[in-house]
Design a protein around this motif. Structure first.
Motif, mmCIF file in Angstrom:
data_model
loop_
_atom_site.group_PDB
_atom_site.id
_atom_site.type_symbol
_atom_site.label_atom_id
_atom_site.label_comp_id
_atom_site.label_asym_id
_atom_site.label_seq_id
_atom_site.Cartn_x
_atom_site.Cartn_y
_atom_site.Cartn_z
ATOM 1 N N MET A 131 0.933 -1.448 -0.095
ATOM 2 C CA MET A 131 0.139 0.047 0.090
ATOM 3 C C MET A 131 1.004 1.215 -0.083
ATOM 4 O O MET A 131 0.510 2.275 -0.714
ATOM 5 C CB MET A 131 -0.919 0.012 1.270
ATOM 6 N N LEU B 220 -3.469 -0.684 -6.580
ATOM 7 C CA LEU B 220 -3.362 -1.441 -5.227
ATOM 8 C C LEU B 220 -3.491 -2.775 -5.469
ATOM 9 O O LEU B 220 -2.633 -3.695 -4.982
ATOM 10 C CB LEU B 220 -4.485 -1.097 -4.432
ATOM 11 N N SER C 287 -8.525 -6.624 -4.861
ATOM 12 C CA SER C 287 -7.832 -6.092 -3.515
ATOM 13 C C SER C 287 -8.462 -6.620 -2.261
ATOM 14 O O SER C 287 -7.858 -7.142 -1.397
ATOM 15 C CB SER C 287 -7.989 -4.433 -3.613
#
Length: 266
Positions: free
Chosen positions: A115, A162, A248
């Motif tokens: 992240m 991400l 994610s």
């Protein structure tokens, strides 16, 4: 069983939120380290994308004579948005590995580290938007009301990156050689996306390369909004965004169940 999964994810997300200060610290330290020994320092955040545009404009627009109208603007939008993608891909492989000493001493949700890469390079990207704005002004291009879609495209790209970062960071812990393949992977994605060439130039039988390529859809969305005063492909953006959120979430759940394996592999 679903209740157990829900509670597990809820607890893991809570652990990440508890350490948001660490995430912010890692982002700040990453930004400082990037140009710590550079004479120009943070000015490189503006200079680097500008140099990229100049090089490709000279090679394609002047030497090869294949540039279209407002080709400099076309290039700067593609290269600046691509820079965020490429830097995240390249840095994600070592996102967990380079913090192995910390991970082995203190419990931390390992997903924080990939992240960090996404948000660190987001800051660099925002400086790149300044370069895009300068090119738009110099070329007399004024975005229309469609500019309201710009935050949406940035969020879609953020979530997309991400999902990529979480994947590469995890896999690289167990397959160290993947880091050696990154430069080749980035090169393939670069040339298969309309970063320095217009997607419409492809033959009809190859147009699917652009249609199914999320990087191409995101870059085209930026150009539609900023350069062509047109609506972006909202269906494509929403599809990419929802798929990225789902991927994610699945990876975060996978991290929560396999963090002990990461520690053993390190």
């Amino acid at each position: 069983m679903n209740g157990g999964v829900h509670e597990s994810m809820k607890q893991y997300l809570y652990e990440i939120l508890k350490r948001k200060d660490l995430l912010i610290y890692l982002v700040k330290s990453g930004l400082k380290a990037e140009h710590r020994n550079s004479y120009l320092g943070y000015f490189w955040w503006l200079l680097d994308p500008l140099i990229n545009v100049i090089v490709y404009y000279f090679l394609i627009g002047i030497v090869l004579g294949r540039g279209e109208e407002n080709f400099a603007v076309f290039l700067v939008i593609g290269l600046v948005s691509w820079r965020w993608t490429s830097t995240v891909i390249n840095s994600s492989a070592k996102a967990i590995l380079k913090y192995s000493s910390i991970i082995n001493q203190v419990y931390l949700p390992k997903s924080i580290f990939p992240m960090t890469q996404v948000f660190t390079h987001l800051i660099n990207y925002l400086f790149g938007l300044v370069i895009i704005a300068i090119f738009l002004v110099v070329n007399g291009i004024i975005p229309g009301w469609q500019v309201i879609y710009l935050p949406l495209v940035i969020v879609v790209q953020l979530v997309f990156l991400l999902s990529i970062s979480l994947f590469f960071a995890y896999v690289s812990v167990f397959i160290r050689d993947i880091d050696n393949l990154m430069s080749h992977l980035v090169r393939v994605v670069f040339y298969s996306s309309p970063i320095i060439w217009a997607g419409g130039r492809l033959p009809d039988d190859l147009q699917w390369v652009v249609d199914i390529n999320p990087v191409a859809q995101i870059v085209n969305a930026y150009r539609d909004i900023l350069m062509y005063q047109a609506n972006p492909n909202l269906l494509a953006l929403v599809s990419i965004g929802l798929a990225s959120v789902l991927i994610s979430a699945l990876f975060l759940y996978y991290y929560s169940k396999n963090e002990h394996k990461i520690i053993k592999a390190l």
